[in-house]
Design an enzyme around this catalytic site. Structure first.
Site, mmCIF file in Angstrom:
data_model
loop_
_atom_site.group_PDB
_atom_site.id
_atom_site.type_symbol
_atom_site.label_atom_id
_atom_site.label_comp_id
_atom_site.label_asym_id
_atom_site.label_seq_id
_atom_site.Cartn_x
_atom_site.Cartn_y
_atom_site.Cartn_z
ATOM 1 N N ARG A 234 43.114 -30.734 90.731
ATOM 2 C CA ARG A 234 43.437 -29.720 89.731
ATOM 3 C C ARG A 234 42.522 -29.944 88.539
ATOM 4 O O ARG A 234 42.181 -31.105 88.223
ATOM 5 C CB ARG A 234 44.895 -29.845 89.274
ATOM 6 C CG ARG A 234 45.926 -29.296 90.235
ATOM 7 C CD ARG A 234 45.881 -27.766 90.324
ATOM 8 N NE ARG A 234 46.929 -27.228 91.186
ATOM 9 C CZ ARG A 234 46.770 -26.910 92.474
ATOM 10 N NH1 ARG A 234 45.600 -27.106 93.063
ATOM 11 N NH2 ARG A 234 47.784 -26.391 93.156
ATOM 12 N N GLU A 263 41.881 -20.835 85.609
ATOM 13 C CA GLU A 263 41.379 -20.123 86.794
ATOM 14 C C GLU A 263 41.903 -18.699 86.779
ATOM 15 O O GLU A 263 43.080 -18.505 86.488
ATOM 16 C CB GLU A 263 41.819 -20.843 88.070
ATOM 17 C CG GLU A 263 41.235 -22.248 88.175
ATOM 18 C CD GLU A 263 41.656 -22.985 89.456
ATOM 19 O OE1 GLU A 263 42.266 -22.356 90.335
ATOM 20 O OE2 GLU A 263 41.377 -24.179 89.546
ATOM 21 N N HIS A 282 37.800 -22.369 93.674
ATOM 22 C CA HIS A 282 39.105 -22.807 94.193
ATOM 23 C C HIS A 282 39.462 -22.132 95.520
ATOM 24 O O HIS A 282 40.530 -21.515 95.660
ATOM 25 C CB HIS A 282 40.220 -22.565 93.162
ATOM 26 C CG HIS A 282 41.468 -23.371 93.457
ATOM 27 N ND1 HIS A 282 42.399 -23.690 92.521
ATOM 28 C CD2 HIS A 282 41.901 -23.938 94.617
ATOM 29 C CE1 HIS A 282 43.375 -24.406 93.068
ATOM 30 N NE2 HIS A 282 43.090 -24.567 94.343
#
Lengths: 322, 322
Positions: A234, A263, A282
């Site tokens: 993360r 994000e 991601h």
């Protein structure tokens, strides 16, 4: 069981469809299942729902609205930091995640990142854009030493892939519990002693109150000059401004990041344009074509354990946060 | 043996030094050795030299100047296409190359290239430059099918690395001779039948009259849509204009090239700026820090075989060109 699947329309590549559900539950006792995207969709069935399924972004708005028959919540993601703190979980309701879904692509991503950094590909590709024949020497990856923080699904797959490439792997987890794909495992308390020995630092642990900001500016400074950093955990595990400073200064060799403090990473963010930094959106541990099938197979394995009265392999401990 | 080492001053990262020579020959009977860079350096010792050592670029100008005592020429490179045609080699003089020097980095390069193409990293890095969060789906590399042309040191290492990553590998060599790191090996005559089945084409064979232009425009057209191409052999194996056309048109998925029709690739060349193409400067199978030690260890192994009257493991067949 009465099941409701709540999807996130903002992530259209990962919607759980009736076909996914049918394939996953072909061998299950019949479940009544509904699908929704809005809070209203959920509220219509809330009073009957026993199993609630969805990604954290879709579950998040429902935390204060859960109904009386709920027994299980299934996160269609391994990291449940988006649902933290987990104090909204009613007594007797278990939270299950999909850890195990990401291994194949996580291993490939870590292998790619390690090879890209060892070959100094970011600098070569910058030279390519300028049409410059830049013969940068680059010793092989084999024989280097990686520190892999987190030895779960992601970190274990990363460690396995690195060892196959001849990298010596030291794993790091809470208590130093051994892992079959690591040459050694040390407790996170030893981190400051381990960082100066790492050619490559791989972050693959969950984000919890214990790991937030784990790799801060001081700890980045403990890495040897020229080391590489990979983050598939993360964004908030890492001080990204300190990382960018170290890359800009040429003190660290390179970084490959798949996760970010915000994000989607906003246009104009410094991370996008820091040299020797590769930023991927991601997605690199996920294969949309197989993700939901893999994930729901993990759910049904947990349902079988539930019916058998056994411990649930993917149960999240609300106190630990993973 | 009277030895002369001729270096190429234009490739300063790879000069063979007296230290390299001393380390490599510590267990050898004593050799008298001289070092030079110019034709004049060589002519001063030419009449005495029995073993001439150097990279093809340094040996090339000496081909017509060889002396009467010469018995062996050692190419400090695996590919001797820069010395072709090999008709300058006097009767009784053997040419030996350094194949075996490049395996570790070649395997890592092929693994990196395959992972980079599977993850669609060139497109992601283009989006990164624009600050765009581009969630391109990318199925895993594992389970795909690679065609590896050439099963020598480079191709064998590439095949081994790919299989470790779960790729099914079909090797291609002259006669279809089996190779332990390939799932199957087929003769080059079957190439047209094999290309339509390849997710990834890896060129890792020597450049000879038989392989020049092997992957021409027609054969590139036989690859399935979205396939990737990797070249670690020689630039002239491949029609680079046809490759760039296929990438520009989006018909092929990507390419990773370490070798080029002209090296150094000139600034402004189309290859530098073709989309989904990664170009690295013919260094990716070489580790300057260990190259000459590895290479000279291969030379001394051949010298031992020579003294024992055995076949030389690295002898180049002038008719085949490798």
């Amino acid at each position: 069981m009465r099941v409701h699947v709540q999807n996130d329309p903002d992530d259209p590549g990962f919607l759980i469809t009736p076909d996914h559900w049918r394939r996953a539950t072909a061998a299950e006792p019949p479940h009544a299942v509904s699908f929704g995207e809005t809070t209203e969709d959920f509220l219509r069935v809330r009073d009957e729902v026993e199993l609630l399924v969805g990604p954290p972004a879709a579950l998040r708005p429902l935390r204060a609205l859960l109904g009386p028959k709920l027994r299980m919540v299934f996160s269609n993601a391994a990291g449940v930091d988006g649902l933290a703190p987990l104090d909204w979980l009613p007594d007797g309701v278990v939270l299950v995640n999909n850890r195990g879904t990401h291994g194949v692509k996580a291993g490939e991503y870590v292998a790619m990142a390690a090879l890209v950094l060892a070959a100094r590909l970011p600098a070569l590709m910058e030279a390519q854009r300028e049409g410059r024949w830049l013969r940068l020497p680059a010793p092989p990856l084999a024989g280097r030493h990686a520190l892999v923080i987190g030895t779960g699904d992601l970190g274990g797959a990363g460690a396995r892939a690195l060892r196959v490439l001849g990298v010596r792997v030291t794993g790091v987890n809470t208590r130093g519990t051994p892992h079959p794909d690591c040459d050694a495992v040390r407790p996170v308390a030893a981190l400051d002693d381990l960082l100066p020995e790492a050619d490559l630092l791989v972050l693959a642990c969950p984000l919890t109150e214990a790991t937030r900001g784990l790799i801060d500016r001081r700890r980045l400074g403990l890495l040897p000059a020229g080391a590489g950093v990979v983050n598939i955990g993360r964004g908030a595990l890492l001080d990204d401004a300190a990382l960018c400073d170290a890359l800009d200064a040429g003190r660290l060799g390179g970084a490959v990041l798949d996760v970010f403090p915000v994000e989607p990473l906003p246009q104009g963010h410094r991370i996008w344009r820091t040299r020797n930094l590769v930023a991927t959106p991601h997605l690199s541990c996920d294969d949309p074509a197989s993700y939901n099938d893999r994930s729901l197979a993990i759910l049904t394995a947990n349902l079988r354990a539930w019916r058998a009265g056994e411990a649930l392999p993917n149960r999240v401990d609300p106190a630990r946060g993973y």
